[in-house]
Design a protein around this motif. Structure first.
Motif, PDB file in Angstrom:
ATOM      1  N   UNK A  76     102.924  59.481  33.122  1.00 24.03           N
ATOM      2  CA  UNK A  76     102.407  60.281  32.031  1.00 24.03           C
ATOM      3  C   UNK A  76     102.315  61.725  32.542  1.00 24.03           C
ATOM      4  N   UNK A  77     102.694  62.668  31.693  1.00 24.36           N
ATOM      5  CA  UNK A  77     102.714  64.072  32.140  1.00 24.36           C
ATOM      6  C   UNK A  77     101.307  64.558  32.479  1.00 24.36           C
ATOM      7  N   UNK A  78     100.329  64.152  31.668  1.00 24.74           N
ATOM      8  CA  UNK A  78      98.945  64.593  31.852  1.00 24.74           C
ATOM      9  C   UNK A  78      98.032  63.371  31.827  1.00 24.74           C
ATOM     10  N   UNK A  79      96.877  63.452  32.496  1.00 22.11           N
ATOM     11  CA  UNK A  79      95.990  62.289  32.549  1.00 22.11           C
ATOM     12  C   UNK A  79      95.390  61.956  31.177  1.00 22.11           C
ATOM     13  N   UNK A  80      95.021  60.702  30.988  1.00 22.82           N
ATOM     14  CA  UNK A  80      94.479  60.255  29.708  1.00 22.82           C
ATOM     15  C   UNK A  80      92.960  60.248  29.749  1.00 22.82           C
ATOM     16  N   UNK A  81      92.356  60.718  28.665  1.00 23.85           N
ATOM     17  CA  UNK A  81      90.897  60.769  28.597  1.00 23.85           C
ATOM     18  C   UNK A  81      90.278  59.377  28.638  1.00 23.85           C
ATOM     19  N   UNK A  82      89.173  59.290  29.336  1.00 25.53           N
ATOM     20  CA  UNK A  82      88.450  58.022  29.430  1.00 25.53           C
ATOM     21  C   UNK A  82      86.976  58.355  29.652  1.00 25.53           C
ATOM     22  N   UNK A  83      86.060  57.708  28.912  1.00 28.69           N
ATOM     23  CA  UNK A  83      84.635  58.060  29.055  1.00 28.69           C
ATOM     24  C   UNK A  83      84.106  57.706  30.447  1.00 28.69           C
ATOM     25  N   UNK A  84      83.386  58.640  31.027  1.00 31.44           N
ATOM     26  CA  UNK A  84      82.876  58.441  32.375  1.00 31.44           C
ATOM     27  C   UNK A  84      81.966  57.209  32.481  1.00 31.44           C
ATOM     28  N   UNK A  85      81.184  56.947  31.402  1.00 30.71           N
ATOM     29  CA  UNK A  85      80.255  55.811  31.467  1.00 30.71           C
ATOM     30  C   UNK A  85      81.024  54.489  31.602  1.00 30.71           C
ATOM     31  N   UNK A  86      82.118  54.363  30.864  1.00 26.16           N
ATOM     32  CA  UNK A  86      82.899  53.122  30.950  1.00 26.16           C
ATOM     33  C   UNK A  86      83.662  53.035  32.260  1.00 26.16           C
ATOM     34  N   UNK A  87      84.058  54.192  32.740  1.00 28.59           N
ATOM     35  CA  UNK A  87      84.715  54.262  34.045  1.00 28.59           C
ATOM     36  C   UNK A  87      83.775  53.741  35.136  1.00 28.59           C
TER      37      UNK A  87
END
Ligand code: ADP
Ligand code: MG
Ligand code: MG
Length: 541
Positions: A76-87
């Protein structure tokens, strides 16, 4: 099977009008075209120079001869958003899953009983269970147990919850390339981040490769035979070989920071390089003055050899004390990057090799028990009420694991089978297979279930049913074969974990980096090696 899979199959296009853009996670599609081309160019250069590579299928020998027919990995060219809490939630589950796998692996009766119906319907599982039974009969004990797992999750949009897709206990791939993608994205954002409005610090550092290498090295140390080597069991043709070589080179390296020098929690490349140079110099002094101190610098100096299952059958020998020799070399640790799919066992020779290795005293990653614990059927059994309680004591741990379990059912549950026939779009049907491309979706779920009902045989025990997960859709930019594809995508987060124990002593039990995989939202399956997804990293929100 692996050969059929196309690592670089062009990703299917979906109609952009299908998606309401206000619902999108990232909106990378509106970034200026020239800027995208510049980022693409830099990313391709970076990938080539740092080994973010796979073998290209157009060159015949590329899957067996390193350095031939290379192409950048699909990314993927750019990273995908992911909520920090779920991370954080996913990361915190890693040591609990490690412990669970270990506990379940020790309950041979639970494994045999849970898989007893599956055994009748699935030849592959049956062969694995035969090896497992033999070990039970021999009362074979594995004192040193090494787990290199990857637990995969989707963030289900409807329930807003992090739900586990599966837990991989054999051949968990992309620790090597996945670490590099995180590094690439940090590098891209440290250069272009301001223009796009993204901060490189929001891409978590990813030390999956070094942690996997360290776990293998520590298992080797526990085995305590200085001349012994680590055996990588591999497929004869492996287009994902560089992901594996990252680990073997890291295991071999004695001189710190000569390679992989920026794989750690560091902010700026300059600091790392300066720091690396100083340490390299110091280690050289150490090596010259007093031999070497690999442990001090997290470098290992361990030899690895690569063999196929057929080669292990030809060259392997078991000494009366349990020592495994392959090609005359004593084996300390067996690391399986093959053996997870029936295609890896084309003849009896491969099964003999698997049995021979299991009988040996070498540390197996995974042992036959660990392998079976990772099967879909066991995942489904563990999700039943009161089963986790058999293996874990801590109520909070049990509660936290259970929160991430999606709906999982055996096909002898006739209510669920009826529901799945009515609404096949809400289910995924899974056989006992690994490596992507094996699941059944949509109308095929209905057809398969109806056929199984008509046949009225035991064949249904080969499958489980799982609640279908629907993650949020992103507007992503995928790179394959050097070109950009703007796609609407969904992502799956994998959390690597390492576990090592020797009898009662737990040496490692850690979350060990991550892997994001992103695929076109209209595609059912997800494997990168299977050609459905690209490697990605996480942008914490
Ligand atoms: P494998 O061991 O072959 O990787 P998985 O269970 O991970 O098997 O399934 C392969 C892919 O199918 C996943 O990566 C994911 O993209 C998709 N998938 C699996 N289970 C589900 C599910 N419950 N809902 C939606 N997609 C799923
Ligand atoms: Mg799997
Ligand atoms: Mg999977």
């Amino acid at each position: 099977q692996q050969q059929q899979h196309n690592l670089l199959k062009p990703i299917m296009s979906v109609n952009a009008n299908d998606v309401d853009s206000s619902l999108l996670l990232n909106d990378y599609h509106h970034i200026d075209q020239q800027l995208l081309q510049n980022i693409l160019y830099d990313s391709l250069v970076w990938s080539s120079l740092h080994g973010l590579l796979v073998a290209h299928k157009s060159v015949q020998s590329s899957g067996s001869v390193p350095g031939v027919g290379l192409v950048h990995a699909p990314i993927s060219l750019l990273p995908t958003q992911f909520p920090e809490s779920h991370w954080r939630q996913a990361s915190e589950l890693a040591p609990i899953f490690n412990e669970l796998v270990d506990c379940v692996s020790l309950d041979g009766k639970f494994l045999q009983e849970s898989l007893s119906r599956t055994k009748k319907a699935d030849k592959f599982t049956s062969r694995l269970l035969d090896i497992h039974s033999k070990m039970l009969e021999m009362n074979k004990k594995e004192d040193i147990r090494l787990g290199l797992h990857r637990s995969d999750y989707m963030l289900d949009e409807q329930t807003k919850s992090l739900l586990q897709v599966e837990l991989n206990t054999i051949s968990s791939s992309f620790a090597g390339l996945g670490s590099l993608v995180s590094e690439l994205h940090r590098s891209v954002l440290s250069h272009y981040g301001q223009i796009i409005g993204l901060n490189s610090e929001k891409v978590p550092a990813n030390s999956a490769a070094s942690q996997y290498a360290e776990a293998l090295a520590k298992a080797w140390t526990e085995f305590n035979q200085p001349r012994a080597v680590i055996l990588f069991v591999v497929q004869a043709e492996e287009r994902n070989m560089y992901d594996q070589h990252i680990l073997s080179v890291s295991l071999r390296e004695r001189y710190p920071f000569l390679i992989f020098n920026s794989d750690y929690n560091t902010k700026g490349q300059k600091d790392v390089l300066a720091f690396g140079k100083i340490l390299s110099f110091l280690s050289l002094v150490h090596i010259l003055v007093a031999g070497n101190f690999p442990q001090l610098y997290n470098t290992h100096g361990i030899t690895t050899i690569r063999k196929t299952l057929a080669e292990v059958d030809q060259e392997g020998e078991l000494l009366p004390d349990g020592t495994l020799l392959v090609d005359g070399q004593r084996i300390a640790v067996i690391y399986f990057r093959a053996g997870y799919t029936p295609a890896d066992y084309p003849s009896e020779s491969e099964w003999r090799a698997r049995l021979l290795m299991e009988q040996s005293s070498a540390v197996k990653c995974p042992s036959i028990s660990y392998h079976l614990v990772g099967s879909k059927k066991i995942q489904q059994e563990l999700a039943k009420p009161n089963v986790l309680e058999r293996f874990l004591d801590n109520k909070d741990d049990i509660g936290n694991l259970r929160k991430c379990f999606a709906g999982l059912w055996s096909l002898d549950d006739s209510d669920i089978v009826r529901k799945a026939i009515e609404r096949p779009d809400l289910f995924v049907m899974k056989p006992q297979r690994e490596g992507g491309g094996n699941n059944i979706y949509g109308d095929a779920v209905r057809e398969t279930l109806q056929n199984l009902q008509k046949a009225g045989s035991q064949e249904d025990a080969a499958y489980i049913l799982m609640q279908r997960l629907f993650p949020k859709i992103s507007a992503a930019i995928l790179i394959q074969n050097g070109s950009l594809h703007k796609e609407n995508t969904i992502s799956e987060l994998g959390i690597y974990s390492t576990y090592l124990r020797n009898k009662d002593k737990v040496i490692l039990n850690n979350q060990s980096g991550y892997l994001m995989r992103t695929k076109v939202s209209s595609s059912d399956e997800g494997g990168v090696a299977a050609g459905f997804a690209v490697l990605d990293s996480v942008y914490l929100t």
